[in-house]
Every structure is written in structure tokens, then in C-alpha cells.
Design a protein around this motif. Structure first.
Motif, mmCIF file in Angstrom:
data_model
loop_
_atom_site.group_PDB
_atom_site.id
_atom_site.type_symbol
_atom_site.label_atom_id
_atom_site.label_comp_id
_atom_site.label_asym_id
_atom_site.label_seq_id
_atom_site.Cartn_x
_atom_site.Cartn_y
_atom_site.Cartn_z
ATOM 1 N N UNK A 231 0.809 -1.210 0.000
ATOM 2 C CA UNK A 231 0.000 0.000 0.000
ATOM 3 C C UNK A 231 0.848 1.268 0.000
ATOM 4 N N UNK A 232 2.146 1.125 0.335
ATOM 5 C CA UNK A 232 3.024 2.286 0.361
ATOM 6 C C UNK A 232 3.527 2.666 -1.035
ATOM 7 N N UNK A 233 3.206 1.888 -2.049
ATOM 8 C CA UNK A 233 3.591 2.217 -3.424
ATOM 9 C C UNK A 233 2.332 2.565 -4.203
ATOM 10 N N UNK A 234 2.221 3.828 -4.590
ATOM 11 C CA UNK A 234 1.013 4.300 -5.247
ATOM 12 C C UNK A 234 1.134 4.191 -6.769
ATOM 13 N N UNK A 235 0.033 3.859 -7.417
ATOM 14 C CA UNK A 235 -0.021 3.868 -8.881
ATOM 15 C C UNK A 235 -0.621 5.185 -9.380
ATOM 16 N N UNK A 236 -0.987 6.056 -8.449
ATOM 17 C CA UNK A 236 -1.573 7.352 -8.785
ATOM 18 C C UNK A 236 -0.507 8.446 -8.662
ATOM 19 N N UNK A 237 -0.865 9.656 -9.095
ATOM 20 C CA UNK A 237 0.086 10.764 -9.081
ATOM 21 C C UNK A 237 -0.497 11.947 -8.316
ATOM 22 N N UNK A 238 0.397 12.696 -7.662
ATOM 23 C CA UNK A 238 0.007 13.891 -6.907
ATOM 24 C C UNK A 238 0.790 15.073 -7.464
ATOM 25 N N UNK A 239 0.111 16.175 -7.741
ATOM 26 C CA UNK A 239 0.770 17.365 -8.275
ATOM 27 C C UNK A 239 1.671 17.990 -7.212
ATOM 28 N N UNK A 248 2.082 13.661 4.549
ATOM 29 C CA UNK A 248 3.192 12.798 4.135
ATOM 30 C C UNK A 248 4.425 13.616 3.721
ATOM 31 N N UNK A 249 4.205 14.747 3.050
ATOM 32 C CA UNK A 249 5.339 15.567 2.622
ATOM 33 C C UNK A 249 6.137 16.046 3.824
ATOM 34 N N UNK A 250 5.468 16.510 4.857
ATOM 35 C CA UNK A 250 6.166 17.070 6.013
ATOM 36 C C UNK A 250 6.794 15.981 6.882
ATOM 37 N N UNK A 251 6.181 14.814 6.899
ATOM 38 C CA UNK A 251 6.804 13.697 7.611
ATOM 39 C C UNK A 251 8.076 13.258 6.884
ATOM 40 N N UNK A 252 8.023 13.203 5.557
ATOM 41 C CA UNK A 252 9.216 12.851 4.791
ATOM 42 C C UNK A 252 10.277 13.944 4.905
ATOM 43 N N UNK A 253 9.852 15.196 5.019
ATOM 44 C CA UNK A 253 10.790 16.302 5.236
ATOM 45 C C UNK A 253 11.542 16.083 6.551
ATOM 46 N N UNK A 254 10.809 15.696 7.592
ATOM 47 C CA UNK A 254 11.443 15.415 8.882
ATOM 48 C C UNK A 254 12.359 14.206 8.806
ATOM 49 N N UNK A 255 11.922 13.183 8.092
ATOM 50 C CA UNK A 255 12.729 11.964 7.937
ATOM 51 C C UNK A 255 14.087 12.315 7.335
ATOM 52 N N UNK A 256 14.081 13.094 6.254
ATOM 53 C CA UNK A 256 15.339 13.465 5.611
ATOM 54 C C UNK A 256 16.152 14.405 6.489
ATOM 55 N N UNK A 257 15.500 15.404 7.054
ATOM 56 C CA UNK A 257 16.205 16.406 7.857
ATOM 57 C C UNK A 257 16.892 15.770 9.066
ATOM 58 N N UNK A 258 16.207 14.897 9.777
ATOM 59 C CA UNK A 258 16.774 14.288 10.977
ATOM 60 C C UNK A 258 17.899 13.327 10.640
ATOM 61 N N UNK A 259 17.746 12.580 9.551
ATOM 62 C CA UNK A 259 18.805 11.660 9.140
ATOM 63 C C UNK A 259 20.064 12.429 8.720
ATOM 64 N N UNK A 260 19.874 13.527 7.978
ATOM 65 C CA UNK A 260 21.018 14.323 7.526
ATOM 66 C C UNK A 260 21.654 15.083 8.682
ATOM 67 N N UNK A 366 9.705 9.210 -2.391
ATOM 68 C CA UNK A 366 8.736 10.199 -2.875
ATOM 69 C C UNK A 366 7.933 9.655 -4.054
ATOM 70 N N UNK A 367 8.608 8.941 -4.963
ATOM 71 C CA UNK A 367 7.907 8.364 -6.117
ATOM 72 C C UNK A 367 6.895 7.320 -5.668
ATOM 73 N N UNK A 368 7.235 6.544 -4.651
ATOM 74 C CA UNK A 368 6.301 5.550 -4.115
ATOM 75 C C UNK A 368 5.052 6.217 -3.541
ATOM 76 N N UNK A 369 5.264 7.307 -2.823
ATOM 77 C CA UNK A 369 4.155 7.960 -2.107
ATOM 78 C C UNK A 369 3.328 8.852 -3.030
ATOM 79 N N UNK A 370 4.014 9.657 -3.877
ATOM 80 C CA UNK A 370 3.320 10.679 -4.666
ATOM 81 C C UNK A 370 3.225 10.342 -6.157
ATOM 82 N N UNK A 437 1.784 7.225 5.973
ATOM 83 C CA UNK A 437 0.736 6.370 5.425
ATOM 84 C C UNK A 437 0.532 6.725 3.949
ATOM 85 N N UNK A 438 -0.167 5.904 3.181
ATOM 86 C CA UNK A 438 -0.467 6.266 1.785
ATOM 87 C C UNK A 438 -1.241 7.579 1.708
#
Length: 462
Positions: A231-239, A248-260, A366-370, A437-438
Motif C-alpha cells: 500500500x506504500x507504493x502508489x499507482x496514482x500521481x500527486x501534483x 506525508x510531505x512534512x513527515x518525509x521532510x522530517x525523515x530526511x532532515x533528521x537523518x542528515x 517520494x515516487x512511491x508515495x506521490x 501512510x499512503x
């Protein structure tokens, strides 16, 4: 001329070999990765007037340090604002502009050295070159993902590994050129800037004019998109703009920021840290070798972890980063206390591999989610997390160390609290990753909207 740069002009014809695209991407990323090696110019720049030693009017190292900082800031800003433009005009024009900015930035900086005007170097390498960095960084990513739907992680890893390895070419090339051009009247930086700007521009232009994009909905021959069970791999697209409205965007922003943040702060102090934690056992030359080893693992981790994420899944790969990384950071003080240098080096090498792996895995995540249609633009917006971490990480490490020393803590123990804080940041990253989440279907683009949002690809009608 405009048709040469249009998206229509670079659509690959039947039978095009998709393996020609990664070299085009690498020809850009291996150039812009030179930014990690810019520090080799700082010491020579501090004696442009004095030549053999700094003169009264020469620039101080604190003044020169802002050149790299500006470049990273404008990398994040140009990626954030240029990512949407990239999706509109395509990778060729974006890579062309990146080549002109990055190469031209060196030329403006060379003029700054010649006139001894620091603001021209700030403008050249910091601002103009920084814009080239950002546009060049995001340009090939979405293209590679579209060419390799069967290996998204591997595809992005191939390009972003080049950025990590760019310093390994840029550093010795810079030293070689400065040694060649230095004389009684010059430290060789001005001439080196002119040559490097020209070489990098040519290499990046080769990438720009050889890049190709696939037809809409293209698939590798003999490959069928599998029935998506994850379910974490979407076949749809988000602009792009709609992605900013999702949690999801802001959670992924935190994921990258904290890891870096956890990696970049320590990377900047690696040489000093190992010498202070193992005082008397590590020479400056050995510390330099330690830094070089970390760079190798940073580069290799970009390809290894992103490729592994094709099998582990992107979310699980980040779970490994956060769980293993937190355990490794929390173990470092004990290793220093017991003088276990081999494990200390091994643990930091693994940490750096996951630091690099985080950069390379995030575009595929990002491609999986969006979806893949606008992933380049969304990736550009997300890179503001890198700019934030680039400031926050070093400040966190340096100020905590200074505070510890001011409290009378021995230099060998001054990093202990920092390591535990870094482990804590990774725990926060684990939580952010856990919450992803998706994307809700209300954010998906409907098929009839594609004509308007992606006008260079008119949908075929039968």
C-alpha cells in the motif's frame, strides 16, 4: 532553438537504450559534487595577496567559510523553486541552465580573485554556482525514475552516488591545477577556477544534450508493472502544489532532515573528533585517512542502500537507518571510553553509509508515495530539509562541544552528550517514518487533468 530544448525534442524513439541515461546523469552529478571539496581552496585564498603567507589585506578563513555556506543555501532554494519548472520544461533545459550557472559561477569567482573582491566570489560560486548546484542535483532524478520503474532505488542511487563521489575527483583536480598554475605572483586559484569552470560546463552540457525522457506510460520491454500489494507504493500521481497539502510531505521532510542532521554535523568534525577521543593514538595524517574512509562509505552507501530499498521497501530501509543509526551513535561514547578504535571507525563508516543512503533513497520514497509524474519538483521542495540540516547539524555539534569544554569536561569526553542527542534525533526520525501512510485519494490527479498539467505530453486519442 527553442525546439532543441523542448520536452518533445528529447522524447526517446523506439529501441532507445535506457542505460545511456545514467551516464548523462553522472556527467552532471560528478561535476556538482565538487562542492564537497571546495574547502581545498580556502587556505590558498587566504594568501592571495601575500602569496607565501597571509598579508594584512588577505581574506580570513572565517570570511571564506561563507562561500560554501551560500552555495548550499542556494542549492536548497533553487531546487525548491526550480523543481516545478523542471517538470514543465524537462531535464535538458534545466541541465543546460545548471551547466551555465555552475561553470559560469567559477568564472565570476575567478574575476573576484583577480580583483580581490570577496562579494564577487560570494556571487559567483555561492549564488550563481549554488543555483547550478540545485538545478543540476534535481534535473536527472525524476527522469531516471521514469526510465527504471522496475528499479527506482537503484536508478536514483546511480546519480546521487555521483554527487557523493564528485569531491574525490574535485579535490585532487583542484590541487593539481593550483600546483600547476602557482607562481611568485599567483597562488593558482584564479586560473584553476577558470579551467574547472570550463571543464565542468562542458561535461554538464554533454549530459544535457544526451539526456532523453521516455514516452508517457513507457515500460521496459518484457516488463509488466506488478500488481501493487504494498500500500506504500502508489499507482496514482500527486501534483507538486498538492503534495505540500499532505502530511506525508512534512513527515518525509522530517525523515530526511533528521537523518542528515545526525550525519552532517559529525562529518564536519570527524578529523578533530577522532584525534581528541583517541588523543596521542591518531596522527593528523591518520585522521585525514579516517575522513577519506567516511567519504568512501558515504558514496558507496548511496548506491548500496538505495538499491537495497528496491527489495526491502523504502519505509523499511529508513527504519534500518534510524534503529541501527541510533544504536551506533549511543555506543560511540563507550567505545571511546575503552579505547576501541577499530569498532569506532567501523561504526562511523556504517553511520556515513546510511547518511549517504538517505539522500539516494528519498527520491524513490517520494515516487512511491506521490507517483512518478511530478517527483522531480516534489524532490526539489523536499531538499530544503538538507539546507536546514546543513546549518542545524554543525551548529549542534560545535556549540554543545564548546559548552562541554567550558564546563571543564575533558576533550575526549566532550562529544558524549552530542552522540546521545544524535541518537535521540534518529529516534524522532523513526517516529516520523512510522507515521507515514499512503496519500489520501482526494489528493490524486484525475486522468482528465493530465492534459492541462503536463501540456507537452498531449494524451493520444484513438
Amino acid at each position: 532553438m527553442s525546439s532543441l530544448f523542448s520536452k518533445q525534442a528529447i522524447i526517446a524513439g523506439p529501441g532507445f537504450n535506457r542505460w545511456l541515461v545514467p551516464p548523462a546523469a553522472l556527467s552532471v552529478h560528478l561535476c556538482i559534487g565538487q562542492a564537497y571539496a571546495f574547502s581545498v581552496f580556502n587556505e590558498p585564498l587566504s594568501r592571495v595577496i601575500g602569496i607565501s603567507s597571509p598579508a594584512a589585506d588577505d581574506w580570513k578563513l572565517t570570511t571564506l567559510g561563507w562561500i560554501f555556506s551560500l552555495a548550499i543555501v542556494f542549492l536548497g532554494l533553487s531546487a525548491a523553486f526550480g523543481g516545478k519548472w523542471l517538470e514543465k520544461v524537462g531535464p535538458r533545459l534545466t541541465m543546460f541552465v545548471a551547466a551555465c550557472c555552475f561553470g559560469g559561477g567559477f568564472w565570476v569567482a575567478a574575476l573576484g580573485v583577480h580583483l580581490h573582491e570577496i562579494w564577487l566570489i560570494y556571487l559567483g560560486y555561492g549564488v550563481i554556482g549554488g543555483i547550478g548546484l540545485g538545478l543540476g542535483y534535481v534535473s536527472p532524478v525524476s527522469t531516471l525514475i521514469k526510465w527504471f520503474p522496475d528499479r527506482r532505488g537503484m536508478a536514483t542511487g546511480m546519480a546521487i552516488m555521483g554527487f557523493g563521489g564528485g569531491a574525490m575527483i574535485g579535490a585532487p583536480l583542484s590541487v593539481l591545477l593550483m600546483d600547476h598554475f602557482k607562481s611568485a605572483e599567483s597562488v593558482g586559484v584564479q586560473e584553476s577556477f577558470l579551467v574547472m569552470g570550463s571543464l565542468y560546463m562542458v561535461s554538464m552540457l554533454i549530459g544535457a544534450f544526451t539526456i532523453r525522457i521516455p514516452e508517457p506510460d513507457w515500460q521496459p520491454e518484457g516488463w509488466q508493472a506488478p500488481q501493487i500489494r504494498n500500500k506504500m507504493i502508489s499507482s496514482q500521481h500527486v501534483h507538486i502544489d498538492q503534495a505540500l497539502k499532505t502530511p506525508q510531505f512534512y513527515l518525509l521532510w522530517l525523515v530526511l532532515c533528521l537523518n542528515v542532521t545526525a550525519g552532517i554535523g559529525v562529518l564536519g568534525q570527524a578529523s578533530v573528533m577522532i584525534q581528541e577521543m583517541f588523543k596521542g593514538s591518531v596522527t593528523p595524517a591518520a585522521a585525514a585517512g579516517f575522513v577519506g574512509l567516511l567519504s568512501l562509505f558515504n558514496m558507496g552507501g548511496r548506491f548500496f542502500w538505495s538499491s537495497s530499498s528496491d527489495y526491502l521497501g523504502r519505509k523499511n530501509t529508513y527504519f534500518v537507518f534510524f534503529v541501527l543509526g541510533a544504536l551506533l551513535y549511543a555506543s560511540v561514547p563507550t567505545l571511546g571510553m575503552h579505547g576501541n578504535m577499530p569498532l569506532f571507525v567501523l561504526f562511523y563508516a556504517l553511520i556515513m553509509s546510511m547518511y549517504g543512503g538517505g539522500f539516494a533513497t528519498i527520491p524513490a520514497y517520494l515516487a512511491d508515495i506521490f507517483g512518478t509524474r511530478f517527483v522531480g519538483g516534489i524532490h526539489g521542495r523536499l531538499l530544503t530539509a538538507w539546507s536546514t540540516a546543513g546549518v542545524f547539524g554543525p551548529v549542534l555539534v560545535n556549540y554543545i562541544r564548546e559548552y562541554q569544554l567550558a564546563q571543564g569536561v575533558a576533550k575526549a569526553d566532550a562529544y558524549n552528550v552530542t552522540m546521545y542527542i544524535m541518537a535521540g534525533l534518529l529516534v524522532l526520525g523513526f517516529i516520523a517514518n512510522l507515521l507515514i501512510r499512503p496519500v489520501h485519494e482526494k489528493h490524486h490527479i484525475q486522468h482528465q487533468e493530465f492534459d492541462e498539467l503536463d501540456g507537452n505530453f498531449p494524451r493520444k486519442t484513438s
